[in-house]
Design a protein around this motif. Structure first.
Motif, PDB file in Angstrom:
ATOM      1  N   LEU A  62       0.812  -1.216   0.000  1.00  0.00           N
ATOM      2  CA  LEU A  62       0.000   0.000   0.000  1.00  0.00           C
ATOM      3  C   LEU A  62       0.848   1.269   0.000  1.00  0.00           C
ATOM      4  N   ARG A  63       2.065   1.237   0.488  1.00  0.00           N
ATOM      5  CA  ARG A  63       3.031   2.323   0.407  1.00  0.00           C
ATOM      6  C   ARG A  63       2.575   3.608   1.105  1.00  0.00           C
ATOM      7  N   GLY A  64       2.034   3.479   2.304  1.00  0.00           N
ATOM      8  CA  GLY A  64       1.755   4.642   3.146  1.00  0.00           C
ATOM      9  C   GLY A  64       0.492   5.415   2.836  1.00  0.00           C
ATOM     10  N   ARG A  65      -0.257   5.084   1.806  1.00  0.00           N
ATOM     11  CA  ARG A  65      -1.480   5.827   1.474  1.00  0.00           C
ATOM     12  C   ARG A  65      -2.728   4.964   1.592  1.00  0.00           C
ATOM     13  N   GLY A  66      -2.554   3.762   1.988  1.00  0.00           N
ATOM     14  CA  GLY A  66      -3.704   2.883   2.132  1.00  0.00           C
ATOM     15  C   GLY A  66      -4.347   2.594   0.787  1.00  0.00           C
ATOM     16  N   ILE A  67      -5.617   2.253   0.820  1.00  0.00           N
ATOM     17  CA  ILE A  67      -6.324   1.888  -0.410  1.00  0.00           C
ATOM     18  C   ILE A  67      -6.545   3.083  -1.321  1.00  0.00           C
ATOM     19  N   THR A  68      -6.488   4.298  -0.739  1.00  0.00           N
ATOM     20  CA  THR A  68      -6.673   5.496  -1.570  1.00  0.00           C
ATOM     21  C   THR A  68      -5.496   5.729  -2.495  1.00  0.00           C
ATOM     22  N   GLY A  69      -4.356   5.081  -2.213  1.00  0.00           N
ATOM     23  CA  GLY A  69      -3.190   5.236  -3.075  1.00  0.00           C
ATOM     24  C   GLY A  69      -3.249   4.388  -4.321  1.00  0.00           C
ATOM     25  N   LEU A  70      -4.205   3.474  -4.421  1.00  0.00           N
ATOM     26  CA  LEU A  70      -4.344   2.635  -5.606  1.00  0.00           C
ATOM     27  C   LEU A  70      -4.985   3.430  -6.745  1.00  0.00           C
ATOM     28  N   SER A  71      -4.610   3.115  -7.962  1.00  0.00           N
ATOM     29  CA  SER A  71      -5.094   3.854  -9.134  1.00  0.00           C
ATOM     30  C   SER A  71      -6.491   3.391  -9.536  1.00  0.00           C
ATOM     31  N   ARG A  72      -7.273   4.347 -10.060  1.00  0.00           N
ATOM     32  CA  ARG A  72      -8.588   4.026 -10.631  1.00  0.00           C
ATOM     33  C   ARG A  72      -8.427   3.649 -12.089  1.00  0.00           C
ATOM     34  N   ASN A  73      -9.170   2.677 -12.531  1.00  0.00           N
ATOM     35  CA  ASN A  73      -9.134   2.272 -13.931  1.00  0.00           C
ATOM     36  C   ASN A  73     -10.238   3.039 -14.668  1.00  0.00           C
ATOM     37  N   ILE A  74      -9.876   4.227 -15.138  1.00  0.00           N
ATOM     38  CA  ILE A  74     -10.855   5.082 -15.810  1.00  0.00           C
ATOM     39  C   ILE A  74     -11.358   4.447 -17.100  1.00  0.00           C
ATOM     40  N   LEU A  75     -10.489   3.731 -17.800  1.00  0.00           N
ATOM     41  CA  LEU A  75     -10.883   3.084 -19.054  1.00  0.00           C
ATOM     42  C   LEU A  75     -11.979   2.055 -18.810  1.00  0.00           C
ATOM     43  N   VAL A  76     -11.790   1.223 -17.789  1.00  0.00           N
ATOM     44  CA  VAL A  76     -12.806   0.201 -17.477  1.00  0.00           C
ATOM     45  C   VAL A  76     -14.122   0.878 -17.078  1.00  0.00           C
ATOM     46  N   GLU A  77     -14.054   1.942 -16.297  1.00  0.00           N
ATOM     47  CA  GLU A  77     -15.277   2.637 -15.883  1.00  0.00           C
ATOM     48  C   GLU A  77     -15.993   3.232 -17.080  1.00  0.00           C
ATOM     49  N   SER A  78     -15.244   3.780 -18.029  1.00  0.00           N
ATOM     50  CA  SER A  78     -15.858   4.345 -19.232  1.00  0.00           C
ATOM     51  C   SER A  78     -16.517   3.259 -20.076  1.00  0.00           C
ATOM     52  N   ILE A  79     -15.799   2.129 -20.270  1.00  0.00           N
ATOM     53  CA  ILE A  79     -16.383   1.014 -21.034  1.00  0.00           C
ATOM     54  C   ILE A  79     -17.613   0.469 -20.317  1.00  0.00           C
ATOM     55  N   LEU A  80     -17.542   0.396 -18.993  1.00  0.00           N
ATOM     56  CA  LEU A  80     -18.665  -0.111 -18.206  1.00  0.00           C
ATOM     57  C   LEU A  80     -19.893   0.775 -18.372  1.00  0.00           C
ATOM     58  N   GLU A  81     -19.694   2.091 -18.380  1.00  0.00           N
ATOM     59  CA  GLU A  81     -20.814   3.022 -18.537  1.00  0.00           C
ATOM     60  C   GLU A  81     -21.493   2.838 -19.889  1.00  0.00           C
ATOM     61  N   LYS A  82     -20.686   2.712 -20.952  1.00  0.00           N
ATOM     62  CA  LYS A  82     -21.251   2.496 -22.288  1.00  0.00           C
ATOM     63  C   LYS A  82     -21.922   1.131 -22.393  1.00  0.00           C
ATOM     64  N   PHE A  83     -21.342   0.135 -21.748  1.00  0.00           N
ATOM     65  CA  PHE A  83     -21.931  -1.207 -21.781  1.00  0.00           C
ATOM     66  C   PHE A  83     -23.318  -1.201 -21.115  1.00  0.00           C
ATOM     67  N   LYS A  84     -23.425  -0.538 -19.964  1.00  0.00           N
ATOM     68  CA  LYS A  84     -24.722  -0.464 -19.280  1.00  0.00           C
ATOM     69  C   LYS A  84     -25.750   0.277 -20.131  1.00  0.00           C
ATOM     70  N   TYR A  85     -25.278   1.322 -20.836  1.00  0.00           N
ATOM     71  CA  TYR A  85     -26.192   2.078 -21.701  1.00  0.00           C
ATOM     72  C   TYR A  85     -26.716   1.195 -22.836  1.00  0.00           C
ATOM     73  N   GLU A  86     -25.807   0.469 -23.482  1.00  0.00           N
ATOM     74  CA  GLU A  86     -26.213  -0.422 -24.567  1.00  0.00           C
ATOM     75  C   GLU A  86     -27.085  -1.555 -24.049  1.00  0.00           C
TER      76      GLU A  86
END
Length: 348
Positions: A62-86
């Protein structure tokens, strides 16, 4: 779609990712809430802690920042949003197609039974309950009904405009009634308090009658005002159907319901309201107040002793009171106004 759904599903909850989606250094993605549960199960509560990826068992620091230090997968979230729309659009199309399928025979409903006024399929006509009925193509009926709906829509709009104007007139009449009832009360008090206890009971009776009369008229006017809102509501429903119907079957089904409401309005539109029924007459209440009373017995110069004993009329008012006398006659409007003006002057 199923394969894509599997790719966009969290390996922990096995459901579509719930944003935010966090990606580990091993490139595996998880819902943030699922990842928090993993840390709890692995007893990793420190911001400098470490845990194992549940997919590849790689150690993640975790390197001192806990779970908030992990990166968000913006690409997956964007694909997920379009998938739900379709996915939602696909569901709507499926429902739209199902609504055009005959529930009894599973065929497309491409006919309209003119006898029962409902969409049917060819099998319903050839072998079903609608065999002896008259039918027409659903496309032809759709065009005809749509033209009629547009025409009726204009009429309903005009009716709703007239109804709105009539509603304003009713609100004005209610305001006039409210003002009139105040004037009637002033008149009753001005005249009644100048008389003695002999007509106290009549004053009370008239006030009760006036209250009921007012309540009854206002209630009728309010009911009428509510009824006048029906054309406007129907107008919006018809306009919404015209602009937003999803398919021919849906249009015809809703059109049938709206036509029933329209016919009801046409039947009720012939009723005329008489504005005179919603007015309160000050003069009539005045006449009812003094009808059959010998006013000279109360306020003439011959009744000084009675007035003095009552203690309710001042010396000035007693000397200025005129000697009016009538028994069974109905006083005219001019007389009522003169007496009313006199008592208002005396009251002032």
């Amino acid at each position: 779609m199923e394969a894509l759904a599997q790719v966009l599903s969290c390996p922990v909850c096995l459901q579509l990712f719930t944003p935010p989606v966090l990606v580990l250094s091993c490139a595996h993605n998880f819902c943030k809430k699922c990842l928090e549960k993993i840390l709890i199960r692995q007893n990793c509560s420190h911001v400098n802690g470490q845990f194992c990826c549940p997919m590849c068992r790689k150690i993640i620091h975790l390197r001192g920042r806990g779970i908030t230090g992990l990166s968000r997968n913006i690409l997956v979230e964007s694909i997920l949003e379009k998938f739900k729309y379709e996915l939602e659009n696909l569901h709507i199309k499926e429902q739209n197609q199902l609504s055009q399928i005959c529930e009894e025979h599973g065929e497309n409903m491409n006919l309209v039974c003119l006898t029962d006024d409902k969409p049917i399929c060819a099998i319903c006509k050839l072998f079903g309950d609608h065999e002896p009925h008259m039918v027409a193509k659903i496309s032809e009926v759709y065009r005809e009904r749509k033209k009629r709906l547009i025409k009726d829509l204009d009429w309903v709009f005009q009716q709703s405009e007239h109804a709105e104007q009539a509603k304003k007139e009713i609100e004005k009449m209610i305001g006039e009634l409210t003002s009139t009832i105040a004037d009637v009360k002033v008149m009753i008090e001005a005249v009644g308090t100048s008389l003695l206890k002999g007509i106290r009971w009549r004053m009370t009776e008239l006030k009760e009658k006036l209250g009921k009369d007012y309540s009854s008229k206002v209630e009728k006017l309010q009911l009428l005002a509510n009824e006048l809102q029906v054309p406007r509501h129907l107008y919006h429903q018809m306009k919404t159907l015209l602009e937003q119907h999803s398919n021919l079957v849906h249009f015809l089904q809703e059109d049938k319901i709206l036509r029933c409401k329209l016919e009801k309005i046409l039947e009720e539109n012939t009723l005329q309201q008489d504005p005179k029924d919603y007015h309160i007459s000050v003069g009539q209440y005045f006449k009812d107040l003094i009808r059959g009373i010998h006013i000279t017995d109360y306020i003439s110069s011959n009744s000084d002793e009675m007035i003095a004993n009552s203690g309710e009329v001042s010396e000035t008012s007693r000397s200025e009171c005129p000697a009016f006398s009538f028994s069974n006659e109905m006083p005219n409007e001019s007389f009522c106004q003169k007496v009313l003006d006199f008592f208002q002057k005396s009251n002032d």
